[in-house]
Scaffold this motif. Structure first.
Motif, short mmCIF file in Angstrom:
data_model
loop_
_atom_site.label_atom_id
_atom_site.label_comp_id
_atom_site.label_asym_id
_atom_site.label_seq_id
_atom_site.Cartn_x
_atom_site.Cartn_y
_atom_site.Cartn_z
N UNK A 318 0.84 -1.20 0.00
CA UNK A 318 0.00 0.00 0.00
C UNK A 318 0.87 1.24 0.00
N UNK A 319 0.40 2.22 -0.73
CA UNK A 319 1.09 3.51 -0.82
C UNK A 319 0.07 4.58 -0.49
N UNK A 320 0.35 5.38 0.53
CA UNK A 320 -0.62 6.37 1.02
C UNK A 320 -0.08 7.78 0.92
N UNK A 321 -0.95 8.66 0.41
CA UNK A 321 -0.65 10.09 0.37
C UNK A 321 -1.73 10.78 1.19
N UNK A 322 -1.32 11.58 2.14
CA UNK A 322 -2.31 12.30 2.93
C UNK A 322 -1.75 13.64 3.38
N UNK A 336 -0.89 11.98 -9.12
CA UNK A 336 -0.59 10.66 -8.59
C UNK A 336 -0.60 9.60 -9.67
N UNK A 337 -1.70 9.53 -10.42
CA UNK A 337 -1.84 8.45 -11.39
C UNK A 337 -0.97 8.67 -12.63
N UNK A 338 -0.77 9.91 -13.02
CA UNK A 338 0.13 10.18 -14.15
C UNK A 338 1.56 9.76 -13.80
N UNK A 339 1.96 10.04 -12.56
CA UNK A 339 3.31 9.67 -12.13
C UNK A 339 3.50 8.15 -12.15
N UNK A 340 2.52 7.43 -11.62
CA UNK A 340 2.62 5.97 -11.59
C UNK A 340 2.57 5.40 -13.00
N UNK A 378 7.60 13.74 -7.68
CA UNK A 378 6.48 14.53 -8.20
C UNK A 378 5.88 15.45 -7.15
N UNK A 379 5.85 15.00 -5.89
CA UNK A 379 5.24 15.79 -4.82
C UNK A 379 6.28 16.43 -3.90
N UNK A 380 7.48 16.59 -4.42
CA UNK A 380 8.56 17.11 -3.59
C UNK A 380 8.23 18.47 -2.98
N UNK A 381 7.69 19.37 -3.78
CA UNK A 381 7.37 20.71 -3.29
C UNK A 381 6.31 20.67 -2.20
N UNK A 382 5.26 19.88 -2.43
CA UNK A 382 4.17 19.79 -1.44
C UNK A 382 4.65 19.16 -0.14
N UNK A 383 5.54 18.17 -0.26
CA UNK A 383 6.06 17.52 0.94
C UNK A 383 6.97 18.47 1.70
N UNK A 384 7.81 19.19 0.97
CA UNK A 384 8.75 20.13 1.60
C UNK A 384 8.02 21.23 2.35
N UNK A 385 6.92 21.72 1.77
CA UNK A 385 6.16 22.82 2.39
C UNK A 385 5.16 22.33 3.44
N UNK A 386 5.06 21.01 3.63
CA UNK A 386 4.18 20.47 4.65
C UNK A 386 2.74 20.32 4.23
#
Length: 816
Positions: A318-322, A336-340, A378-386
């Motif tokens: 399982x892979x979870x994004x929240x 998400x789906x484009x990246x996969x 792909x979500x590096x910016x969103x993860x970095x900014x919290x």
């Protein structure tokens, strides 16, 4: 026109190929296309060959020799000597070519996808050429057709995509010019526009067959394998799994997607689009009906069966994004789906919370690290900014899925599914249900998947009866009544409790009989026992153990010490024991404890309710009190139906000897009445109650005050009755002394403060024992919860019918 596909297990050796030929010959179609796979396991062997060569492992040569020898042996076993030469030469020629390719791989240390496909294609080419030679030896009208000449694909080696329109046209035009009844085609292989060999990937031979069926508008596509069709669950995990005789294309797609190995989803698509029925058949059981897949609504044996099948997929992650930054923000799912998709990772299952706070997807466990790496990027910016939390992954998971067209608009299926899983301690990590409502999927821990499939199959499918195999020893008064009750209730148990009774063995002191099939007939057991072999205890024990049947129960309806001594051997072999015989539980405390321990250690039920009070629930009630935390303070009881009957009927108008004889004739006494009148039987019963209460007592610890003169215990049973006549005045005095005080004689057992006693007492009208009539027993339990007014159990404590019913009740308890 039929298209028949035979998998690797169906053509694994010469014997199996003969079966294939027989099936093809028996087909009623005017013309058949026969698609065959490589010999069983050959594709993996060829892959190993190429891998070894690419790794510079010279052992590839020995591996190649083994593969060559295997094919040569099949030719030699399959064809007559006069017809072997050309086939042996062809096999050698193909292996020489294969050897050259392998040597090139070895020298270059390179095993490209194109070369891999070329090597793998040898498997189907070899098998189909050998089978063609065998057809020729049988004078069957046939033609071998090279699939590479008619199936065109792109150049994605190992999993090539078919160019459908030109492929369909070429197949149709080619076959229409063939007059032979059998067209033999190697599956799995094709070619690109450059003429290079390609392969069709997983399920490739099935896909080949489906392409031919669609192109030729076949009446039916038959897939012959080593199982008799699609099943309600994986038979390796669920012993009660059964064949699904009819299923829709869409249901089959769902089951196949989630792990059903009989067919692979892309296989179905050409046939499904063309509306061609698919029949799954067993090469090794051709008479079995198999599974029919078509567009007709699914029918079931039982109308209440809403679910068609249960499938599973292991090795899932399982892979979870929240994160709060996802809420109300469009495009997160798209990214998400484009990246996969860009990373060529297939998403197996998707679930998203209604708050849009999290998205969870299931992927193949082998892809999880690549998936996480791609999403982290792909979500590096969103993860970095919290805005989004770091991507979470969970390994060691599986998916279980319920599939069925009838699930749509039937409320309660999901509730039942998750209730069953919950009751069995199976945690559901994620849930998904398709919009078509044909599938309900749950992600669970891998270690729970077998358990989950079994409990779900039991809940949704199993109407199978649980067979109870009984080995009954003793067919006297109680034993014969037990057999009569089993006969009377057999149908009831089967239809109401799903218990199927089977008398696997029957014995008395002279004869024994066993049955391996339907069991000893309850209608003719006397005759069967009379015609049985001579009874010998060790032979009886060995036979029960060697038969090793499921749900086995040894039922001891004797008073025999030797039989009681066998319980340990049965319990050690996980054979349940139901004992009417009191000897085992009243033997030494160490033996009693050992029996209880063996029962627990080997999960073999050991029940002996009828040891005390015949059919009365005395021991069961005592155990319930203790299990619920109560504590026994005192037990007082009249535990001998025999003695109660005797003293209730002895008023000096008949002699004491006559009353005892009447009790024996009624079946209330042990075979030797002295066991009852001497107090031994009552001592055993109070001893068993004391032990079940948690006290370590032995027979010698019980105080016994006898009322019989000592001479009554000398000699035979006949001598005993003679002594009763001699001492009639003694019994009259006992009766008159009690009667003069307004009392009745009762034989009372007591247990208090760790001490037990038995003896004849004159009880007054105020006693609970005074109004105890006939053969009734009474037990008074004084406990912490019942200190003043005891818990009272009262009723018939002797008699063949009530004792047999108590044994019967214990038998049923072994099932649950």
């Amino acid at each position: 026109m039929y298209v028949l596909k035979f998998g690797g297990s169906s053509v694994a050796n010469a014997e199996n190929i003969r079966k294939v030929a027989a099936i093809v010959q028996s087909s009623d179609a005017k013309q058949v296309v026969v698609v065959v796979s490589a010999l069983g396991g050959m594709t993996n062997e060829l892959l190993t060959l190429g891998t070894k060569a690419a790794e510079g492992d010279e052992n590839y040569k020995g591996h190649l020799d083994d593969l060559r020898e295997r094919h040569l042996n099949v030719v030699k076993s399959l064809l007559p000597i006069t017809g072997q030469s050309s086939s042996l030469s062809l096999v050698m020629q193909l292996f020489n070519e294969l050897e050259d390719i392998a040597e090139s791989i070895f020298r270059l240390r390179e095993f490209s996808p194109a070369t891999k496909d070329r090597i793998l294609a040898f498997g189907e080419t070899l098998s189909s050429k050998i089978i063609a030679a065998y057809f020729a030896s049988l004078n069957l009208s046939h033609r071998w057709l090279d699939a590479k000449n008619v199936i065109l694909t792109n150049s994605k080696f190992s999993n090539a995509k078919v160019h459908l329109e030109p492929t369909m046209e070429i197949i149709s035009k080619t076959i229409q010019n063939f007059n032979e009844k059998i067209i033999l085609v190697p599956g799995f292989i094709a070619s690109n526009k450059k003429g290079q060999t390609t392969t069709l990937g997983r399920g490739g031979s099935d896909y080949t067959a489906a392409l031919f069926a669609a192109a030729l508008n076949a009446t039916r596509l038959e897939i012959w394998t080593d199982v008799s069709g699609m099943m309600t669950a994986d038979p390796r995990w669920v012993s009660g799994a059964r064949i699904i005789q009819h299923i829709t294309f869409k249901e089959a797609m769902e089951l196949s997607h989630f792990g059903a190995k009989v067919i692979y989803p892309p296989t179905i698509i050409p046939a499904m689009n063309a509306g061609i029925p698919i029949l799954i058949k067993n090469t090794f059981d051709p008479e079995a009906p198999g599974t029919l897949i078509d567009n007709e609504p699914t029918t079931h044996e039982l109308e209440q069966e809403i679910v068609t099948g249960i499938s599973s997929m292991t090795e899932i992650a399982l892979l979870s994004i929240e994160g709060s930054g996802m809420v109300g923000v469009p495009g997160t799912s798209k990214t998400l789906f484009e990246t996969l998709a860009a990373a060529q990772i297939n998403v197996i299952l998707i679930t998203q919370s209604s708050s849009e706070h999290s998205i969870c997807v299931a992927v193949d466990a082998a892809d999880i690290e690549l998936a996480k790496e791609a999403l982290d990027s792909s979500f590096n910016n969103e993860i970095t900014t919290g805005k989004i939390e770091p991507i979470k992954i969970e390994r060691g998971l599986s998916i279980v899925a319920l599939v069925g067209d009838k699930m749509k608009s039937h409320p309660g299926i999901s509730g039942k599914m998750f209730s069953v899983l919950g009751r069995n301690g199976i945690n559901v990590r994620a849930i998904a249900q398709g919009s078509s409502e044909k599938n309900i999927s749950a992600v669970i821990a891998f270690e729970d998947v077998k358990k989950a499939i079994n409990v779900l199959h039991e809940a949704f499918f199993e109407k199978v009866y649980k067979q109870l195999n009984l080995f009954i020893v003793g067919v006297g008064n109680v034993g014969s009544r037990l057999l009569a009750q089993l006969k009377q209730q057999k149908s009831y148990l089967q239809h109401n409790l799903n218990i199927q009774l089977r008398i696997a063995g029957l014995a008395n002191s002279r004869k024994m009989v066993f049955s391996d099939n339907g069991g000893v007939s309850l209608d003719h057991w006397e005759q069967a026992l009379q015609e049985g072999q001579q009874f010998e205890l060790s032979a009886f024990i060995n036979t029960v153990i060697e038969k090793n049947v499921r749900n086995a129960v040894v039922v001891d309806v004797t008073a025999n010490a030797a039989i009681a001594g066998t319980y340990k051997k049965f319990l050690e072999k996980s054979v349940a024991v139901v004992a009417c015989n009191k000897i085992a539980c009243s033997s030494s405390y160490e033996d009693y404890q050992q029996l209880k321990s063996l029962s627990k250690a080997f999960n073999a039920p050991f029940f002996f309710e009828t040891n005390v009070g015949a059919g009365l629930p005395v021991i069961g009630t005592l155990n319930d009190l203790l299990r619920s935390g109560d504590e026994v303070v005192k037990i007082q009881a009249v535990l001998s139906g025999t003695l109660n009957f005797v003293f209730n009927n002895y008023d000096t108008t008949k002699t004491f000897e006559q009353v005892v004889a009447m009790a024996q004739q009624e079946g209330y006494t042990e075979p030797d009445p002295r066991l009852d009148l001497g107090g031994t039987d009552v001592m055993r019963k109070i001893l068993i109650l004391a032990r079940e209460s948690g006290h370590a007592l032995n027979m010698e610890d019980i105080q016994n005050t006898p009322f019989l003169p000592a001479s009554c215990f000398e000699g035979s049973v006949e001598d005993f009755y003679g002594q009763l006549k001699v001492h009639e005045d003694h019994f009259k005095k006992l009766y008159e002394a009690a009667a003069n005080e307004g009392c009745k004689l009762k034989y009372v057992a007591s247990f208090e403060q760790g001490k037990a006693s038995v003896g004849l007492q004159a009880v007054s009208a105020q006693s609970d024992f005074f109004h105890l009539y006939g053969k009734d027993n009474i037990v008074l339990f004084y406990t912490k919860r019942y200190p003043d007014q005891p818990l009272v159990i009262k009723g018939a404590g002797a008699g063949a019918d009530v004792t047999a019913s108590g044994v019967f009740a214990d038998l049923i308890k072994t099932v649950y």
